[in-house]
Design a protein around this motif. Structure first.
Motif, PDB file in Angstrom:
ATOM      1  N   LEU A  23      18.095  -9.742 -16.260  1.00  0.00           N
ATOM      2  CA  LEU A  23      17.777  -9.651 -17.670  1.00  0.00           C
ATOM      3  C   LEU A  23      18.615  -8.509 -18.221  1.00  0.00           C
ATOM      4  CD1 LEU A  23      15.696 -11.003 -19.519  1.00  0.00           C
ATOM      5  CD2 LEU A  23      14.056  -9.256 -18.829  1.00  0.00           C
ATOM      6  N   VAL A  24      19.377  -8.773 -19.287  1.00  0.00           N
ATOM      7  CA  VAL A  24      20.143  -7.712 -19.929  1.00  0.00           C
ATOM      8  C   VAL A  24      19.583  -7.532 -21.330  1.00  0.00           C
ATOM      9  CG1 VAL A  24      22.410  -7.069 -20.835  1.00  0.00           C
ATOM     10  CG2 VAL A  24      22.218  -8.084 -18.561  1.00  0.00           C
ATOM     11  N   VAL A  25      19.218  -6.301 -21.675  1.00  0.00           N
ATOM     12  CA  VAL A  25      18.521  -6.069 -22.945  1.00  0.00           C
ATOM     13  C   VAL A  25      19.341  -5.151 -23.845  1.00  0.00           C
ATOM     14  CG1 VAL A  25      16.334  -6.293 -21.734  1.00  0.00           C
ATOM     15  CG2 VAL A  25      17.198  -4.021 -22.275  1.00  0.00           C
ATOM     16  N   MET A  26      19.163  -5.329 -25.154  1.00  0.00           N
ATOM     17  CA  MET A  26      19.854  -4.479 -26.120  1.00  0.00           C
ATOM     18  C   MET A  26      19.020  -3.237 -26.437  1.00  0.00           C
ATOM     19  SD  MET A  26      22.713  -6.020 -27.162  1.00  0.00           S
ATOM     20  CE  MET A  26      23.227  -5.616 -28.824  1.00  0.00           C
ATOM     21  N   ASP A  27      17.716  -3.344 -26.252  1.00  0.00           N
ATOM     22  CA  ASP A  27      16.818  -2.325 -26.786  1.00  0.00           C
ATOM     23  C   ASP A  27      16.224  -1.484 -25.650  1.00  0.00           C
ATOM     24  OD1 ASP A  27      14.763  -0.884 -27.868  1.00  0.00           O
ATOM     25  OD2 ASP A  27      13.974  -2.513 -29.092  1.00  0.00           O
ATOM     26  N   PRO A  28      16.459  -0.172 -25.668  1.00  0.00           N
ATOM     27  CA  PRO A  28      15.908   0.688 -24.623  1.00  0.00           C
ATOM     28  C   PRO A  28      14.386   0.594 -24.509  1.00  0.00           C
ATOM     29  CG  PRO A  28      17.509   1.900 -25.933  1.00  0.00           C
ATOM     30  CD  PRO A  28      17.301   0.584 -26.610  1.00  0.00           C
ATOM     31  N   HIS A  29      13.697   0.310 -25.621  1.00  0.00           N
ATOM     32  CA  HIS A  29      12.239   0.196 -25.537  1.00  0.00           C
ATOM     33  C   HIS A  29      11.861  -1.035 -24.728  1.00  0.00           C
ATOM     34  CE1 HIS A  29      13.269   2.505 -29.155  1.00  0.00           C
ATOM     35  NE2 HIS A  29      12.330   3.305 -28.718  1.00  0.00           N
ATOM     36  N   ALA A  30      12.635  -2.106 -24.921  1.00  0.00           N
ATOM     37  CA  ALA A  30      12.408  -3.311 -24.130  1.00  0.00           C
ATOM     38  C   ALA A  30      12.740  -3.025 -22.661  1.00  0.00           C
ATOM     39  CB  ALA A  30      13.270  -4.457 -24.659  1.00  0.00           C
ATOM     40  N   TYR A  31      13.807  -2.283 -22.466  1.00  0.00           N
ATOM     41  CA  TYR A  31      14.205  -1.907 -21.109  1.00  0.00           C
ATOM     42  C   TYR A  31      13.068  -1.179 -20.417  1.00  0.00           C
ATOM     43  CZ  TYR A  31      16.912   0.526 -17.477  1.00  0.00           C
ATOM     44  OH  TYR A  31      17.376   1.027 -16.287  1.00  0.00           O
ATOM     45  N   VAL A  45      16.482  -5.662 -14.348  1.00  0.00           N
ATOM     46  CA  VAL A  45      16.637  -5.431 -15.782  1.00  0.00           C
ATOM     47  C   VAL A  45      17.734  -4.405 -15.991  1.00  0.00           C
ATOM     48  CG1 VAL A  45      15.467  -4.893 -17.937  1.00  0.00           C
ATOM     49  CG2 VAL A  45      14.122  -5.540 -15.938  1.00  0.00           C
ATOM     50  N   LEU A  46      18.638  -4.703 -16.888  1.00  0.00           N
ATOM     51  CA  LEU A  46      19.699  -3.748 -17.181  1.00  0.00           C
ATOM     52  C   LEU A  46      19.825  -3.562 -18.679  1.00  0.00           C
ATOM     53  CD1 LEU A  46      22.484  -5.121 -14.800  1.00  0.00           C
ATOM     54  CD2 LEU A  46      21.206  -2.989 -14.503  1.00  0.00           C
ATOM     55  N   HIS A  47      20.005  -2.320 -19.082  1.00  0.00           N
ATOM     56  CA  HIS A  47      20.391  -2.106 -20.472  1.00  0.00           C
ATOM     57  C   HIS A  47      21.837  -2.584 -20.602  1.00  0.00           C
ATOM     58  CE1 HIS A  47      21.639   0.328 -24.066  1.00  0.00           C
ATOM     59  NE2 HIS A  47      20.501  -0.193 -24.478  1.00  0.00           N
TER      60      HIS A  47
END
Ligand SMILES: Cc1cc2nc3c(=O)[nH]c(=O)nc-3n(C[C@H](O)[C@H](O)[C@H](O)COP(=O)(O)OP(=O)(O)OC[C@H]3O[C@@H](n4cnc5c(N)ncnc54)[C@H](O)[C@@H]3O)c2cc1C
Ligand code: SF4
Ligand code: SF4
Lengths: 259, 433, 320
Positions: free
Chosen positions: B259-267, B283-285
């Motif tokens: 999973l690659v996320v844009m949002d640090p809060h989601a991370y 999970v990766l930012h």
């Protein structure tokens, strides 16, 4: 005092509405539903009034198979009891809803019946005055303030007119009121509590036989045309002012129109 | 003074019968010794109540050393810090209806320096949850909670439109439900990136960069819901769980490697919270995902700009990633990277964390300026002096907050705000004619 | 059974209200088609001055009694039900106001006539009414017929021109009595809105300014325009932050949500946080020097110009 609140769910306008293939109803597959905004005000007022005058708040919703969350939310906000009425495939017309609510209320103590003044899907009229007439209760719409008299036999209410003018009316109880706004923003129902209540709550139910209909034939529904972009007015400041003045005059907006 | 001297009690007050100091007789009422003040005179109920909450325990450990106060960003613009909170609580204040309850952004800078490990990231949500349950919640925040509940995003926008930003990206962006095959990267786009115009710019840039790198990716589209982490930190645990259930259901429907996320809060949520709720995976930012790929990036333009980088609290301090974003920036030809005084572990909070994003009105009455405004001044002083400055960010909350602050501090024209992905995308495009 | 069109007259403080004239004008046109009469029903005390303004009607039914000196939902309904039953009109038109809502639904329940709410258009097809209703906060239009060809419609204000119902004339007046009344709801007082600072959520015209206004002094020009339009000034957040106007005037996410009939946005870029508070306005006109300002994507009309120039020109134009 027995306060009754009548609530329903309506399509969430956050979703773009579309028309079904027949062209006579919303395309419902993608719709999500929310509690009708004005019903939320009605509940908030009922809770506030109960906290002042004592008594209990009972929330009624027609059983459309998907009102558990609505009812749990009512309890989470502080309602004392919740009841499902009848059994419907989906939210029926206001006349049918009113008949079902009236049937349920005949066997239920009630001093003040509150509901939202309107809902966005009230094609055949508002439920409040329909229920009132069926039960032979007095009804006031567009109520912005409610105070129950010290003897609990009357209520003083404000009915709102255009331009901020209000009429103060005194109503004999029992009565029904169509609530326009609550004294405070409807309190937040924490999801934690709603989720817990969904598992543990007790929901009353009332059987009613509801037939009849709205007496309306829907020929067509359509999404009104709205231009996505503004019509741009070009020219000098005076030319722009002239055009704006003309647009306003056309729509009767402005000082001249406020008679 | 000698201890063996006779002591008498007059009207319940203890004093020496005769007090002689260096030959001077100072006996008399003024040298009365009052009984020792005891800490038990303080009401303990408030502290007991808070430390009885799950997550509230550490507040009691504070020994008032004061280390936290100067590093707390809120204290820079007001009067704040865990020490002051502790002092209020030992005087009987449960904080439930104190505005202080909503000022902490859970940025974690105090926890970094506290010798007693007093941790607002734990006790703030715990107390806030009680406030929310008691109905003590700012209207602007409950509006956002309602939106999240109804539509799965804080703005209350239609969930169906979550992927509408796709139009205009100029590359194809597959939605996983339509692919019918496993992918390498499931890209979690997140809220502001999906709906806010400035966030959408970053999303489109990301899509172009991923495509250029030949990454096998897809997005969830309308199935994606807010990660809910900021709602959790603002006290709505139930809402966080509800959203997590929805996301986990969507995640489990498809096959993907990471999973690659844009949002640090989601991370933060996916990495640190979802495992306990039943979803575990890599999970990766996006900066972490892209940093190892810099050698394969083809830069077609030079980006001659003075850039400073704002560490998002939930990527940097709270999850320890400081290098990946900097590696990306350093790889971009032309960029001159300069650090602000507050950087890395001591990064200054933008004010948006812990629900701060939705508490601007509540906070406004208690601070002299917004944290974002302070941070923008720092950025301007670092890179904005000759009008070519860029404040680069890696969190979708920030463009809107900082761009607003650039205007309100009168720094229009001195500084622009860019997500790192936008700078990468710019460098990977051919130079503008 | 008749082909008459009945209009319930709404009046307050001795004046017939505009929505009633809208309905009268429409009723007249419809009655000309059905071959029936446009009948104005007025309940009041000392109704002659009211009746004198109802020249557009073919006939007036007046109930003149002290019990109707002021509006009471229960008394109105008690008096109206027999009138509607007796005449059995083709269509009853009621304004979609507070009193209108009180009366129309109750009338429907009591008489069994169907009701079409939130109407914005009423026409006839084959002699039977066809009503266009605005549902879902204006997002959907529904065209409906009454199953048995007659019914009641509550009509949204502003649907028809007021002037069409203001014709001179002296229609015959039919006086009814003694009227049925129901005293369970008693009128106490009419309360005017509180003086004090403006409640922008209640204003029908808002002249809203953003940072494009530049200097605080320029607000005066904007105030003048608002006065000329009979409205109030509202602001985007930066101006409230600056303390130029109180926060109670701020529109948007962290301010108030407004729904005026006119929202004139001057020098506001249209950040989503701002749009959240005003996109529901009936008419949005935006003036901005930037042709790409997002405010234009929600505006109905736009002008790329300096707001101060336009504000002054418009104030002059309205004064002159
Ligand atoms: C959490 C949060 C909450 C917020 N809440 C709100 C809120 O409730 N309400 C709100 O309004 N904002 C809110 N904002 C701020 C919002 O993001 C914008 O910063 C703000 O709305 C911008 O205000 P503005 O349009 O007046 O200023 P700007 O964005 O600076 O726009 C000024 C506009 O004026 C134009 N202009 C300049 N000179 C002239 C001229 N002479 N004539 C005509 N036009 C001119 C410019 O082209 C520009 O479009 C919030 C922001 C955040 C982050
Ligand atoms: S640093 Fe820790 S121990 Fe010291 S005052 Fe702050 S919270 Fe208390
Ligand atoms: S977490 Fe950050 S904002 Fe909160 S008290 Fe600690 S330093 Fe201050």
């Amino acid at each position: 005092m027995e306060f009754i609140v009548l609530l329903k769910q309506v399509p969430d306008l956050a979703e773009e509405l579309e028309i079904d293939a027949d062209g006579t109803d919303l395309a419902r597959d993608w719709l999500s539903y929310v509690t009708s905004e004005w019903d939320e005000y009605a509940l908030e007022e009922a809770l506030q009034l109960r906290d002042q005058a004592g008594g209990s708040v009972t929330c009624l919703a027609l059983d459309t198979g998907s009102v558990d969350e609505l009812l749990a939310t009512c309890l989470a906000r502080g309602a004392d009891r919740v009841v499902k009425v009848g059994s419907f495939e989906r939210q029926p017309a206001s006349h049918v809803a009113a008949a079902a609510f009236a049937a349920a209320l005949r066997d239920m103590p009630h001093h003040l019946v509150l509901t939202g003044v309107q809902a966005i899907d009230d094609l055949d009229g508002q439920v409040g005055p329909l229920v009132a007439t069926l039960l032979d209760l007095p009804h006031v719409s567009v109520v912005t303030h409610i105070a129950v008299g010290p003897d609990g036999r009357t209520a003083t209410v404000h009915q709102e007119y255009a331009g901020g003018v209000v009429a103060e009316l005194e109503v004999d109880l029992p009565a029904t009121l169509g609530v326009q706004t609550s004294r405070e923003t409807p309190r937040y129902a924490p999801v934690s509590r709603v989720r817990q209540l969904m598992k543990t709550m007790e929901v009353g139910s009332v059987e009613v036989s509801a037939d009849g209909g709205a007496g309306l034939v829907i020929e067509a529904m359509s999404v009104p045309e709205v231009s996505a972009t503004a019509e741009m007015i070009a020219g000098s400041p005076d030319a722009i002012a002239e055009r704006i003045a003309a647009i306003l005059a056309e729509r009767g907006i402005g000082k001249a129109a406020v008679r | 003074m000698q201890r063996e001297l006779p002591v008498i009690k007059v009207d319940g007050v203890t004093e020496l019968e005769h007090a002689v100091v260096e030959g001077v007789d100072i006996s008399g009422h003024w040298n009365r010794m009052f009984t020792q003040r005891s800490i038990t005179e303080y009401p303990t109920e408030a502290m007991d109540w808070i430390t009885g909450l799950e997550g509230g325990e550490s507040l009691r450990n504070c020994y008032q050393c004061g280390k936290c106060v100067p590093v707390c960003p809120v204290n820079h613009v007001g009067d704040y810090g865990p020490r002051k909170l502790n002092a209020k609580v030992i005087r009987g204040n449960r904080l439930i209806d104190d505005p202080d309850l909503w000022l902490c952004t859970t940025c974690g800078n105090c926890y970094r320096v506290c010798p007693k490990e007093v941790n607002p990231i734990q006790f703030m949500p715990a107390i806030r949850e009680q406030a929310v349950l008691e109905g003590n919640i700012p209207d602007e925040l409950s509006d956002v909670f309602r939106n999240l509940q109804r539509t799965g995003n804080p703005m209350g926008e239609s969930p169906r439109k979550r992927a509408d930003w796709i139009a205009g990206a100029g590359v194809e962006i597959p939605v996983i439900s339509q692919l019918d095959r496993p992918v390498d990267v499931l890209w979690y786009v997140s809220d502001y990136t999906s709906y806010h115009p400035r966030g959408q710019d970053a999303a489109r840039a990301m899509a172009r960069v991923l495509t250029a790198l030949g990454v096998d990716f897809a997005i969830l589209g309308p199935e994606e819901r807010s990660d809910g982490d900021s709602a959790r930190l603002a006290g709505e645990t139930g809402l966080f769980e509800l959203l997590a259930e929805q996301n986990i259901k969507a995640f489990s429907r498809y096959e993907f490697k990471r999973l690659v996320v844009m949002d640090p809060h989601a991370y933060n949520a996916f990495r640190n919270r979802y495992p306990a709720l039943g979803w575990e995976g890599e999970v990766l930012h996006y900066t972490q995902f892209l940093a190892p790929l810099v050698d394969g990036m083809r830069f077609l333009s030079r980006v001659e700009l003075d850039v400073t980088y704002h560490d998002p609290c939930y990527l940097g301090r709270n999850n320890g990633e400081y290098d990946a974003p900097r590696r990306l920036l350093e790889a971009i030809p032309g960029i001159r990277l300069a650090e602000m005084p507050h950087n890395r572990a001591n990064g200054y909070c933008c004010g948006g964390g812990g629900g701060g994003m939705w508490l601007d009105g509540t906070v406004a009455g208690h601070v002299s300026e917004r944290l974002s405004e302070r941070r923008v001044r720092e950025a301007v002083a670092t890179v904005g002096t000759d009008g070519t400055g860029v404040l680069s960010v890696a969190c979708p909350y920030e463009p809107s907050r900082f761009e607003d602050a650039v205007k309100s501090t009168g720094n229009d024209g001195r500084l622009v705000v860019r997500d790192i992905i936008e700078l990468l995308d710019q460098a990977m495009q051919p130079p503008a004619a | 059974m008749s082909d008459d069109i009945l209009v319930l007259v709404e009046h307050r403080a001795g004046t017939v209200l505009d929505p009633t004239f809208e309905l009268l004008g429409r009723a007249r046109a419809l009655a000309a088609e059905t071959g029936g009469q446009a009948i104005a029903v007025v309940l009041g005390s000392g109704v002659d001055p009211l009746v004198a303004t109802l020249g557009a009607a073919d006939r007036v039914i007046a109930v003149d009694d002290p019990a109707f000196a002021e509006f009471s939902p229960s008394s109105y309904q008690a008096a109206l039900v027999p009138i509607v039953r007796d005449r059995s009109p083709r269509l009853v038109l009621v304004a979609n106001t507070g009193p209108g809502m009180d009366v129309a639904s109750g009338l429907s329940a009591a008489t069994g006539l169907a009701l079409a709410a939130y109407a914005t258009g009423v026409a006839l097809e084959g002699g039977a009414p066809v009503v266009t209703c605005q549902l879902y906060a204006g997002k959907i239009d529904a065209r409906v017929r009454f199953a048995d060809g007659r019914g009641i419609a509550t009509v949204v204000a502003g649907s028809f021109p007021v002037e069409s119902g203001m014709a001179a004339g002296s229609p015959p007046v039919e006086r009814l009595g003694p009227p049925a009344t129901d005293g369970r709801i008693r009128f106490k007082a009419l309360l005017a809105p509180e003086a004090g600072d403006v409640d922008i959520t209640r204003e029908t015209v808002l002249v809203s300014v953003g940072r494009g206004v530049g200097e605080q002094e320029n607000l005066e020009l904007v105030e003048e325009l608002a006065t000329a339009l009979g409205g109030a000034v509202s602001v985007s957040r930066p101006l409230a932050d600056a303390g130029w106007l109180p926060r109670s005037r701020q529109v948007g996410k962290s301010g108030l949500k407004v729904k005026p009939r006119l929202y004139l946005a001057l020098g506001i870029s249209g950040a989503p946080e701002h749009l959240e508070g005003m996109r529901g306005a009936d008419l949005i006109i935006a003036v901005n020097t930037d042709p790409r300002a997002p405010i234009f994507s929600v505006a109905h009309y736009g002008a790329v110009a300096d707001l101060l120039d336009v504000a002054q020109a418009l104030t002059r134009r309205l004064a002159g």
